[in-house]
Every structure is written in structure tokens, then in C-alpha cells.
Design a protein around this motif. Structure first.
Motif, PDB file in Angstrom:
ATOM      1  N   ASP A  60      35.661  41.562  34.969  1.00 19.33           N
ATOM      2  CA  ASP A  60      36.055  39.986  35.473  1.00 19.33           C
ATOM      3  C   ASP A  60      34.792  39.350  35.680  1.00 19.33           C
ATOM      4  OD1 ASP A  60      38.858  39.995  35.738  1.00 19.33           O
ATOM      5  OD2 ASP A  60      38.639  40.862  37.229  1.00 19.33           O
ATOM      6  N   GLU A  63      33.221  38.363  32.181  1.00 15.90           N
ATOM      7  CA  GLU A  63      34.588  37.200  31.652  1.00 15.90           C
ATOM      8  C   GLU A  63      34.814  36.180  31.591  1.00 15.90           C
ATOM      9  OE1 GLU A  63      37.714  39.425  30.661  1.00 15.90           O
ATOM     10  OE2 GLU A  63      37.496  39.725  28.406  1.00 15.90           O
ATOM     11  N   LYS A  64      34.650  35.868  33.147  1.00 14.58           N
ATOM     12  CA  LYS A  64      34.723  35.029  33.906  1.00 14.58           C
ATOM     13  C   LYS A  64      34.161  33.825  34.581  1.00 14.58           C
ATOM     14  CE  LYS A  64      39.097  36.876  35.167  1.00 14.58           C
ATOM     15  NZ  LYS A  64      40.258  36.916  35.324  1.00 14.58           N
ATOM     16  N   GLU A  65      32.855  35.203  35.320  1.00 14.50           N
ATOM     17  CA  GLU A  65      32.236  34.504  37.130  1.00 14.50           C
ATOM     18  C   GLU A  65      31.303  34.179  36.976  1.00 14.50           C
ATOM     19  OE1 GLU A  65      33.573  38.155  39.279  1.00 14.50           O
ATOM     20  OE2 GLU A  65      35.719  37.669  39.085  1.00 14.50           O
ATOM     21  N   GLU A 115      34.023  32.582  41.954  1.00 12.91           N
ATOM     22  CA  GLU A 115      35.515  33.159  42.099  1.00 12.91           C
ATOM     23  C   GLU A 115      36.286  32.182  42.851  1.00 12.91           C
ATOM     24  OE1 GLU A 115      35.673  37.655  43.014  1.00 12.91           O
ATOM     25  OE2 GLU A 115      33.718  37.501  43.480  1.00 12.91           O
ATOM     26  N   THR A 194      47.523  39.147  32.918  1.00 14.65           N
ATOM     27  CA  THR A 194      45.961  39.723  33.149  1.00 14.65           C
ATOM     28  C   THR A 194      46.123  41.520  33.244  1.00 14.65           C
ATOM     29  OG1 THR A 194      45.953  38.626  35.150  1.00 14.65           O
ATOM     30  CG2 THR A 194      43.897  39.998  34.745  1.00 14.65           C
TER      31      THR A 194
END
Ligand code: AMP
Length: 432
Positions: A60, A63-65, A115, A194
Motif C-alpha cells: 500500500d 502503490e498509494k501513499e 493516507e 482490494t
């Protein structure tokens, strides 16, 4: 955009809180130094690839934060989302493996993750962490877990739970991943979106999904403990035996996998049950492949990272935060503008001796200045009046009991040193 509000997920520490943070940081430093860890300060940003490689492409965080930017030279840089990858990079860069077989480092500072902000989850937050690199023995795992536990205990916390698991080595994990994937493939449509993705990309991560539906499905999948190779089995047994030996309780959490890809064998979290949803004070484990993955020699490692905001909240909830006086120790109150020059001189001398001093500017009445002195929270007030000063004397008022006495200016420093200890470093006095 509201220019007068800090960005979402960030916060200001005001002076009173900053004193408490300084106390937390110095207590943490003292304990870590006593366990033989040396402090390392790495840059706030690193090459993006370090985190992609170190933390793992399918996590995570990566990939996203991550807060990633391209600098004017076209290089991709990322604000550090965690500390381990940077410490490992520095360990390799400075060839610390050539200096001693085991390296023990700790860090403390801000981390950045984009986040969803919520209680206990920020975008700029602070962590301290330790890394013991070069030791493969399970004694190291137990020592690191105990260090985190004892540190919290030394700060006054008692309601702690150690959650412990193993994620095996790349060999046995491979087998487990295959078993997990085939067990879950049949029920994939019951999983959250997810987790359906995780099933393909990183099935182990499914195990710590918080969705109740996924939790129900996961409760029926086989445990990694049935797939461990002999060495991993033995290693985990040793860790648990060592903890039991010193009377430290733990809970076996077969579904604990942690969100970072680099872990091998032991993983753990220390939970404070009062914290609500975000109740992990720290998390860590062994990472035997990480140093090699980042371009260094094949040496093992083990460590943990602990959130400082969550530690603050827990200490606060348990009434374990000390209170610190924020104001000056002394307030100098000149009665008249001419005497402000004298007050300024005395204040300078006292400050150079490490006392924290505020002063009035002499333009206001005694009553008004006394009000300001009260408000400042100073424990002592020095009144410099015209009549006293003609005899080179001052009046010292002790705020705790309201008593006051006249003192010769020449003996002032000596008198004050008897009453209060300096807070700061000392600068040599001016030459006369
Ligand atoms: P991690 O680096 O994700 O293993 O997290 C280790 C510890 O850092 C957690 O147990 C938390 O105490 C803290 N932590 C992680 N992410 C955040 C965040 N976004 N805000 C505040 N604390 C965090």
C-alpha cells in the motif's frame, strides 16, 4: 485552499506540547542508547527506487501513499515513508558490515504517507525505530521485541499486548502462498475488491484485511504454521521460548503479516488496547533479504518502528505525561525606562548563565508589570526600583509564597543559583 490551516493530516506542536515531545524523545534516546544502539540521521528524502525495492512494489505504501516529486534534474525523489530502507541504504553506503559483524542503529524523526487522516493516522507523523543488522540468531528477535516492550514499560505503560507471528522464509512462504491462493480462489467473489486484487498480486496481504466479510473468509484458510520449513519452525520456537523465559507474555497471531514486503520469519506488533482502531504502538520483525535486495551483502536484520503520536496519546490517556513549566524562570521588572537598561544587562548575564529570563520594558506601572510577570509563570521576580538601585540593590520576590527580600546586585547571581538551576547551556560572562 485555506492558507491559514496546516495541510490535512499534519499538525503543529505548540510550545507546551513540544516540551513533552522533547521529554519523550530524550527518554526514548536514553533507553535505546542504553541497549547499545547508536543514532543515525538519514535524509528526509531518498531516491524513489530505494522504497520501491525495499518496501515492495505491491505494498500500500509504494502503490498509494508515497509523496514523490521530480527534482529539476529529472530525478524521482520520495519523502521517506518509513525508516528501515534508509538505514539499510546508509549501512551499505558506509560499508558498516566491514566494521563489525553486528550493527545496532536507531532513528527518530518525521515520516510521510498520503493516507486517509483519522485518529492515530497522519500524513506527517513521527517514528523511532531500531535496526539490528548482521545477527541471525532468534536471540536478536527476542531482544528487539523486549526492547520495545521494556521501553514502553519504562515510560509507564502497562496495558500492552505483544502479537507475534512468523511469515516464514521465501521458500516456505512460496508454498504457503500457493496454498492460500488456491484456497481463496474458490471464494474470490466473497472478498472485497482490494482483496480480489491482492489475491493476484500479493496474497499474504489479504490476511490482515480489516473488512469483516474478508475476515470471515480468512478465518477458514490454512495457517502458515502448517507450511513452515524446519529451520523457520525452529527459529520461531526459539523466539517464543526466549520470551517465555523472561516472563513476557505474547499472543500468537497467525494472521499477522504486516504491510511491508521485506519481512521474513518473525513479525510482531505491540498493541495498546486503549487506542481504538489504530491501536498498534509499534510493528517490526526480521528482514533477512532486505540488505541484499538493496544492493548490499547477504546479511540478516531485525527491527521495529514505533509511532510517536500514538505513544503520546497512550501516555496521555494513562496519565503518564509529565507537566513542564513553559514560562521563564525569572521575570525582571524595571520601574522606569532608564532602569530598563540595567534590567537588560542583568537579564543578559542571567541568560548567559543558562537561566530563562523575561523582562518588562519599564514603561508600565508596577501593577501592570507585575500582572505580566504573573502571567508569564515565572517563579521569581526581580524588581529594580529607582531608590534601591541608587544603593545598587534589587528586590527579589518569590512568587510561590509572595515573600520578598532586598539583595545587593553584586551577589545576585549567587543568590539566584541557590534558588533555581539553569535550564540551558552557559555562555562565559562578559569581560568587565
Ligand atoms: P509501519 O511503519 O507501518 O510498520 O508502522 C509502525 C508504527 O508507526 C505503527 O505501529 C504506528 O504506531 C506508526 N504509524 C504508521 N503509520 C502511521 C500514520 N500514518 N500516522 C501515525 N502513526 C503511524
Amino acid at each position: 485552499m485555506n492558507l491559514t490551516t496546516a495541510p490535512r493530516g499534519t499538525f503543529d506542536l505548540m510550545p507546551q506540547q513540544a516540551l513533552v515531545w522533547q521529554w519523550m524523545e530524550s527518554s526514548i534516546r536514553a533507553v535505546l542508547l542504553s541497549y547499545g544502539y547508536g543514532e543515525i540521521r538519514t535524509p528526509i528524502f531518498e531516491h524513489t527506487e530505494l522504497f520501491q525495492r525495499g518496501i515492495g512494489e505491491t505494498t500500500d505504501i509504494v502503490e498509494k501513499e508515497m509523496y514523490t516529486l521530480t527534482d529539476k534534474g529529472g530525478r524521482s525523489l520520495t519523502l521517506r515513508p518509513e525508516g528501515t530502507a534508509s538505514v539499510v541504504r546508509a549501512y551499505i553506503q558506509h560499508k558498516l558490515y566491514g566494521q563489525s559483524p553486528v550493527t545496532k542503529l536507531f532513528y527518530i524523526g518525521p515520516m510521510f504517507r498520503q493516507e486517509r487522516p483519522q485518529a492515530g493516522r497522519f500524513r506527517q507523523f513521527h517514528q523511532f525505530g531500531v535496526e539490528m543488522i548482521g545477527e541471525e540468531s532468534p536471540v536478536a528477535d527476542a531482544e528487539v521485541i523486549l526492547l520495545a516492550h521494556d521501553l514502553y514499560c519504562q515510560l509507564g505503560l502497562t496495558e500492552l499486548e505483544i502479537h507475534l507471528n512468523t511469515v516464514g522464509c521465501p521458500q516456505c512462504r512460496q508454498e504457503y502462498k500457493a496454498a492460500l491462493t488456491s484456497a481463496l480462489a474458490a471464494v474470490a467473489e466473497q472478498l472485497c475488491s482490494t482483496c480480489r486484487l491482492r489475491l493476484v498480486r500479493n496474497p499474504l496481504r489479504l490476511l490482515d484485511c480489516k473488512s469483516p466479510v474478508c475476515q470471515e473468509v480468512i478465518s477458514r484458510v490454512p495457517s502458515i504454521h502448517n507450511y513452515l520449513c524446519t529451520d523457520c519452525h525452529h527459529h520461531f520456537d526459539q523466539v517464543t521460548t526466549l520470551l517465555e523465559q523472561v516472563g513476557v507474555k505474547y499472543k500468537l497471531s497467525p494472521k499477522l503479516v504486516r504491510g511491508l514486503d521485506y519481512y521474513t520469519r518473525t513479525v510482531f506488533e505491540i498493541i495498546n488496547t486503549d487506542l481504538g482502531a489504530q491501536n498498534a504502538l509499534c510493528g517490526g520483525g526480521r528482514y533477512d533479504g532486505l540488505v541484499a535486495e538493496c544492493g548490499g551483502p547477504a546479511v540478516p536484520g531485525v527491527g521495529f518502528a514505533s509511532g510517536i503520536e500514538r505513544l503520546y496519546t497512550t501516555l496521555e490517556q494513562n496519565g503518564k505525561l509529565p507537566e513542564f513549566a513553559c514560562g521563564p524562570q525569572l521575570y525582571i521588572l524595571p520601574l522606569g525606562e532608564e532602569l530598563a537598561v540595567v534590567a537588560f544587562e542583568i537579564a543578559t548575564d542571567l541568560r548567559r548563565q543558562g537561566f530563562s529570563v523575561e523582562m518588562g520594558n519599564g514603561t508600565k506601572s508596577l501593577k501592570a508589570q507585575m500582572k505580566a510577570a504573573h502571567k508569564s509563570g515565572a517563579g521569581f521576580v526581580l524588581i529594580i526600583g529607582e531608590e534601591e538601585w541608587r544603593e545598587r540593590q534589587v528586590t527579589l520576590k518569590i512568587m510561590a509564597d509572595g515573600s520578598q527580600k532586598r539583595l545587593p546586585a553584586s551577589g545576585l547571581m549567587e543568590e539566584i543559583t541557590k534558588l533555581v538551576s539553569p535550564r540551558g547551556p552557559q555562555v562565559p560572562l562578559r569581560e568587565e
